[in-house]
Design a protein around this motif. Structure first.
Motif, mmCIF file in Angstrom:
data_model
loop_
_atom_site.group_PDB
_atom_site.id
_atom_site.type_symbol
_atom_site.label_atom_id
_atom_site.label_comp_id
_atom_site.label_asym_id
_atom_site.label_seq_id
_atom_site.Cartn_x
_atom_site.Cartn_y
_atom_site.Cartn_z
ATOM 1 N N PRO A 44 0.816 -1.223 0.000
ATOM 2 C CA PRO A 44 0.000 0.000 0.000
ATOM 3 C C PRO A 44 0.850 1.274 0.000
ATOM 4 C CG PRO A 44 -0.805 -1.550 1.657
ATOM 5 C CD PRO A 44 0.487 -2.097 1.136
ATOM 6 N N CYS A 45 1.988 1.230 0.670
ATOM 7 C CA CYS A 45 2.897 2.389 0.693
ATOM 8 C C CYS A 45 3.425 2.691 -0.706
ATOM 9 C CB CYS A 45 4.096 2.122 1.604
ATOM 10 S SG CYS A 45 3.720 1.719 3.313
ATOM 11 N N ARG A 46 3.832 1.647 -1.395
ATOM 12 C CA ARG A 46 4.409 1.800 -2.728
ATOM 13 C C ARG A 46 3.367 2.332 -3.715
ATOM 14 N NH1 ARG A 46 8.809 -1.533 -3.723
ATOM 15 N NH2 ARG A 46 8.979 -0.265 -5.601
ATOM 16 N N ARG A 47 2.150 1.841 -3.603
ATOM 17 C CA ARG A 47 1.054 2.316 -4.459
ATOM 18 C C ARG A 47 0.787 3.800 -4.186
ATOM 19 N NH1 ARG A 47 -1.360 -2.013 -3.995
ATOM 20 N NH2 ARG A 47 -2.525 -1.585 -2.097
ATOM 21 N N GLU A 48 0.800 4.173 -2.920
ATOM 22 C CA GLU A 48 0.586 5.577 -2.535
ATOM 23 C C GLU A 48 1.689 6.468 -3.112
ATOM 24 O OE1 GLU A 48 -1.441 8.060 0.817
ATOM 25 O OE2 GLU A 48 -2.106 6.439 -0.448
ATOM 26 N N ASN A 49 2.931 5.991 -3.065
ATOM 27 C CA ASN A 49 4.036 6.761 -3.668
ATOM 28 C C ASN A 49 3.701 7.127 -5.102
ATOM 29 O OD1 ASN A 49 5.811 6.743 -1.487
ATOM 30 N ND2 ASN A 49 7.050 5.051 -2.275
ATOM 31 N N ARG A 50 3.371 6.107 -5.887
ATOM 32 C CA ARG A 50 3.164 6.297 -7.333
ATOM 33 C C ARG A 50 1.878 7.051 -7.657
ATOM 34 N NH1 ARG A 50 4.685 0.905 -6.863
ATOM 35 N NH2 ARG A 50 2.541 0.238 -7.181
ATOM 36 N N ASP A 51 0.783 6.666 -7.018
ATOM 37 C CA ASP A 51 -0.537 7.159 -7.426
ATOM 38 C C ASP A 51 -0.967 8.452 -6.742
ATOM 39 O OD1 ASP A 51 -0.563 4.836 -8.900
ATOM 40 O OD2 ASP A 51 -1.977 3.787 -7.592
ATOM 41 N N VAL A 52 -0.394 8.752 -5.577
ATOM 42 C CA VAL A 52 -0.840 9.919 -4.817
ATOM 43 C C VAL A 52 0.291 10.919 -4.584
ATOM 44 C CG1 VAL A 52 -1.895 10.692 -2.652
ATOM 45 C CG2 VAL A 52 -2.639 8.540 -3.694
ATOM 46 N N LEU A 53 1.403 10.450 -4.045
ATOM 47 C CA LEU A 53 2.465 11.380 -3.653
ATOM 48 C C LEU A 53 3.161 12.033 -4.844
ATOM 49 C CD1 LEU A 53 4.056 9.658 -0.540
ATOM 50 C CD2 LEU A 53 2.000 11.069 -0.727
ATOM 51 N N VAL A 54 3.453 11.267 -5.876
ATOM 52 C CA VAL A 54 4.092 11.856 -7.059
ATOM 53 C C VAL A 54 3.216 12.965 -7.654
ATOM 54 C CG1 VAL A 54 4.824 11.421 -9.439
ATOM 55 C CG2 VAL A 54 5.611 9.918 -7.609
ATOM 56 N N PRO A 55 1.913 12.733 -7.896
ATOM 57 C CA PRO A 55 1.087 13.824 -8.432
ATOM 58 C C PRO A 55 0.983 15.029 -7.488
ATOM 59 C CG PRO A 55 -0.026 11.718 -8.741
ATOM 60 C CD PRO A 55 1.172 11.460 -7.886
ATOM 61 N N LEU A 56 0.873 14.778 -6.179
ATOM 62 C CA LEU A 56 0.807 15.903 -5.234
ATOM 63 C C LEU A 56 2.092 16.709 -5.255
ATOM 64 C CD1 LEU A 56 -0.994 14.380 -2.116
ATOM 65 C CD2 LEU A 56 -1.869 16.148 -3.660
ATOM 66 N N TRP A 57 3.211 16.015 -5.256
ATOM 67 C CA TRP A 57 4.509 16.697 -5.305
ATOM 68 C C TRP A 57 4.604 17.546 -6.572
ATOM 69 C CZ3 TRP A 57 8.808 17.598 -2.504
ATOM 70 C CH2 TRP A 57 9.935 18.051 -3.197
#
Length: 145
Positions: A44-57
């Motif tokens: 779940p952490c890895r999915r969040e990196n790609r799908d949520v954190l990258v776009p927010l950043w």
């Protein structure tokens, strides 16, 4: 009890990906900081990196949004590979590389990942453990103010 909304997080020393050690407060963003606790083995952490954190950043970093990743990894190589694979090399990464015996988890009185804290400029917790759409909505609303 774990750190609560409204409390200030401790200015904890953190070893960075580059090998330096700095403090959490020196890494904070100009307006909003996401302290993201994760691990290379946490799906779940890895999915969040790609799908949520990258776009927010990509959308909010120039407006003062910072992400500080803290990994519960024991292998430096695995940790670095996960950062690169996920496209998470845009933001700051830290880890004591002590696996589940992570000192920051103990300092924040947290026991599970994925976990995160959204911090204001003073290190006060504005929200915690928001993921996916809830995290995206919080950050979007924060930058509309």
């Amino acid at each position: 009890l774990p750190v609560l909304v409204g409390e200030e997080v401790p200015d904890f020393p953190l070893p960075t990906l580059s090998g330096d050690t700095t403090t959490l407060y020196k890494l904070k963003g100009e307006r909003l900081t996401l302290l993201d606790l994760w691990a290379s083995w946490c799906a779940p952490c890895r999915r969040e990196n790609r799908d949520v954190l990258v776009p927010l950043w990509d959308k909010y970093h120039k407006a003062g949004f910072q992400i500080v990743g803290y990994a519960l990894d024991a292998s430096e190589g695995t940790w670095k590979k996960a950062i690169t694979t996920d496209g998470a090399d845009r933001w700051i990464h830290t880890s004591h590389l002590q696996g589940d015996d992570a000192p920051l988890m103990e300092a924040l009185r947290l026991q599970t990942i994925p976990a995160n804290l959204l911090l204001d400029i003073n290190g006060k917790v504005l929200a915690k453990n928001l993921h996916g759409v809830a995290l995206m909505k919080f950050v979007e609303a924060y930058f509309r103010e």
